[in-house]
Scaffold this motif. Structure first.
Motif, short mmCIF file in Angstrom:
data_model
loop_
_atom_site.label_atom_id
_atom_site.label_comp_id
_atom_site.label_asym_id
_atom_site.label_seq_id
_atom_site.Cartn_x
_atom_site.Cartn_y
_atom_site.Cartn_z
N LEU A 54 27.79 27.52 35.97
CA LEU A 54 27.19 28.32 37.05
C LEU A 54 26.72 29.65 36.50
CD1 LEU A 54 26.69 29.02 40.11
CD2 LEU A 54 29.05 29.91 40.13
N ILE A 55 25.46 29.98 36.78
CA ILE A 55 24.96 31.33 36.58
C ILE A 55 24.66 31.89 37.96
CG2 ILE A 55 23.00 32.70 35.78
CD1 ILE A 55 22.85 30.92 33.32
N ALA A 56 25.27 33.04 38.27
CA ALA A 56 25.13 33.67 39.58
C ALA A 56 25.18 35.18 39.39
CB ALA A 56 26.26 33.21 40.51
N VAL A 57 24.89 35.92 40.44
CA VAL A 57 25.04 37.37 40.39
C VAL A 57 26.52 37.71 40.21
CG1 VAL A 57 24.89 39.49 41.75
CG2 VAL A 57 22.98 37.87 41.74
N GLU A 58 26.82 38.53 39.22
CA GLU A 58 28.20 38.90 38.93
C GLU A 58 28.59 40.15 39.71
OE1 GLU A 58 30.10 36.96 37.35
OE2 GLU A 58 28.61 35.62 36.42
N LEU A 59 29.87 40.23 40.05
CA LEU A 59 30.36 41.30 40.91
C LEU A 59 31.25 42.26 40.14
CD1 LEU A 59 31.31 39.10 43.99
CD2 LEU A 59 29.27 40.47 43.67
N GLU A 60 31.05 43.54 40.40
CA GLU A 60 31.90 44.57 39.81
C GLU A 60 33.26 44.57 40.49
OE1 GLU A 60 30.62 48.90 38.67
OE2 GLU A 60 31.38 48.92 40.73
N GLU A 61 34.31 44.72 39.69
CA GLU A 61 35.67 44.78 40.21
C GLU A 61 36.29 46.13 39.88
OE1 GLU A 61 38.09 41.54 38.95
OE2 GLU A 61 36.51 40.04 39.26
N GLY A 62 37.08 46.66 40.80
CA GLY A 62 37.81 47.88 40.56
C GLY A 62 39.08 47.63 39.76
N ALA A 63 39.80 48.70 39.45
CA ALA A 63 41.03 48.57 38.67
C ALA A 63 42.07 47.72 39.38
CB ALA A 63 41.59 49.97 38.39
N ASP A 64 42.01 47.67 40.71
CA ASP A 64 42.97 46.87 41.47
C ASP A 64 42.53 45.43 41.66
OD1 ASP A 64 40.83 47.31 43.12
OD2 ASP A 64 41.97 48.17 44.79
N GLY A 65 41.40 45.06 41.06
CA GLY A 65 40.91 43.69 41.17
C GLY A 65 40.06 43.43 42.39
N ARG A 66 39.95 44.41 43.27
CA ARG A 66 39.09 44.24 44.45
C ARG A 66 37.63 44.40 44.05
NH1 ARG A 66 42.07 45.79 49.68
NH2 ARG A 66 39.98 46.12 50.54
N PHE A 67 36.75 43.74 44.78
CA PHE A 67 35.33 43.93 44.56
C PHE A 67 34.92 45.31 45.06
CE2 PHE A 67 35.26 39.14 45.14
CZ PHE A 67 35.11 38.88 43.79
N THR A 68 34.03 45.96 44.30
CA THR A 68 33.57 47.29 44.69
C THR A 68 32.41 47.23 45.68
OG1 THR A 68 31.94 47.42 42.90
CG2 THR A 68 34.20 48.16 42.39
N GLY A 69 31.80 46.07 45.82
CA GLY A 69 30.61 45.95 46.65
C GLY A 69 29.33 46.18 45.87
N ARG A 70 29.45 46.26 44.53
CA ARG A 70 28.28 46.46 43.68
C ARG A 70 28.15 45.31 42.70
NH1 ARG A 70 30.58 51.66 43.96
NH2 ARG A 70 31.71 51.29 42.02
N PRO A 71 26.91 44.97 42.31
CA PRO A 71 26.72 43.94 41.29
C PRO A 71 26.90 44.52 39.90
CG PRO A 71 24.59 44.76 41.97
CD PRO A 71 25.63 45.48 42.82
N THR A 72 26.98 43.66 38.92
CA THR A 72 27.03 44.10 37.54
C THR A 72 26.15 43.18 36.70
OG1 THR A 72 28.50 44.64 35.68
CG2 THR A 72 29.09 42.71 37.00
N GLY A 73 25.56 43.74 35.66
CA GLY A 73 24.71 42.94 34.80
C GLY A 73 23.35 42.65 35.41
N ILE A 74 22.65 41.70 34.81
CA ILE A 74 21.30 41.33 35.24
C ILE A 74 21.40 40.36 36.41
CG2 ILE A 74 19.15 40.16 34.57
CD1 ILE A 74 19.80 41.03 31.66
#
Length: 226
Positions: A134-154
């Motif tokens: 699977l190639i999909a939009v990757e999600l940024e994670e905070g230090a606590d493992g929660r999603f930040t609500g922002r994407p990461t990468g291309i």
């Protein structure tokens, strides 16, 4: 070593699904009373219309679409996704989509879903469909493992699908040209860049623009619905 098998790439939304998983997720949250219906339904429909028109600003859309993920813990999100998958996704998986995937897998092809929808939504759907890659939009994670609500990468959208695919192939010591045949199944004009790169582009229940292009170029046009 040059692969002797083929590469079969699939868009997800409106291709393997008779609907759009990115569109269905906010609808599910609204039904559960977790999002404001007036705002999110209106904005969701607005971005979906842009996507269909080929004018979507992917960064603007992702800022909107991913923001709700930051409100919940990963455990809460996983529980919600299981409910969403059962209620909104399984009913829109056509039998013909499963059969086409199975046919490529039985032939020994490398099968991948490549989508502009984020990995949180699409990972469990890929598993439901029995697709390993699977190639999909990757999600940024905070230090606590929660999603930040922002994407990461291309973002894997339009030309970004080519960039992400080429990076994935490079990790395997391959290129698209390593494969005797490369298939890409898609419904959308937004996927023209990658459709033009593979040896065997296939339009699946295509939008009007892609249908016209596919017919003009002699690409197969198929339906997985009905």
């Amino acid at each position: 070593m040059t692969p002797t098998h083929n590469l079969a790439l699939f868009d997800l939304d409106n291709t393997l699904l008779a609907g759009d998983s990115d569109h269905e997720w906010p609808r599910f949250l609204i039904r559960r009373g977790l999002l404001d219906e007036a705002h999110f339904a209106r904005q969701n429909d607005h971005f979906y219309a842009q996507y269909q028109a080929g004018t979507l600003d992917i960064q603007e859309f992702l800022a909107f679409q991913l923001a709700p993920l930051a409100r919940f813990s990963r455990a809460e999100l996983d529980a919600l996704h299981a409910e969403y998958l059962e209620q909104h996704i399984r009913p829109i998986i056509p039998a013909r989509a499963r059969e086409l995937l199975a046919a490529h897998q039985a032939a020994g092809d490398v099968v991948m879903i490549i989508t502009a929808t984020n990995r949180f939504i699409t990972g469990p759907i890929a598993r439901e469909l029995g697709v390993e890659h699977l190639i999909a939009v990757e999600l940024e994670e905070g230090a606590d493992g929660r999603f930040t609500g922002r994407p990461t990468g291309i973002p894997s959208f339009q030309h970004g699908k080519i960039q992400r695919l080429e990076a994935w192939l490079a990790e395997r010591g391959e290129t698209l040209g390593s494969y005797p045949k490369s298939f890409f199944y898609s419904d959308s004009r937004n996927d023209l860049p990658l459709l033009e790169r593979v040896t065997d582009p296939v339009a699946v229940d295509p939008d009007p623009t892609l249908r016209a292009i596919a017919e003009a170029r002699g690409w197969p046009v198929i339906s997985l619905r009905g």
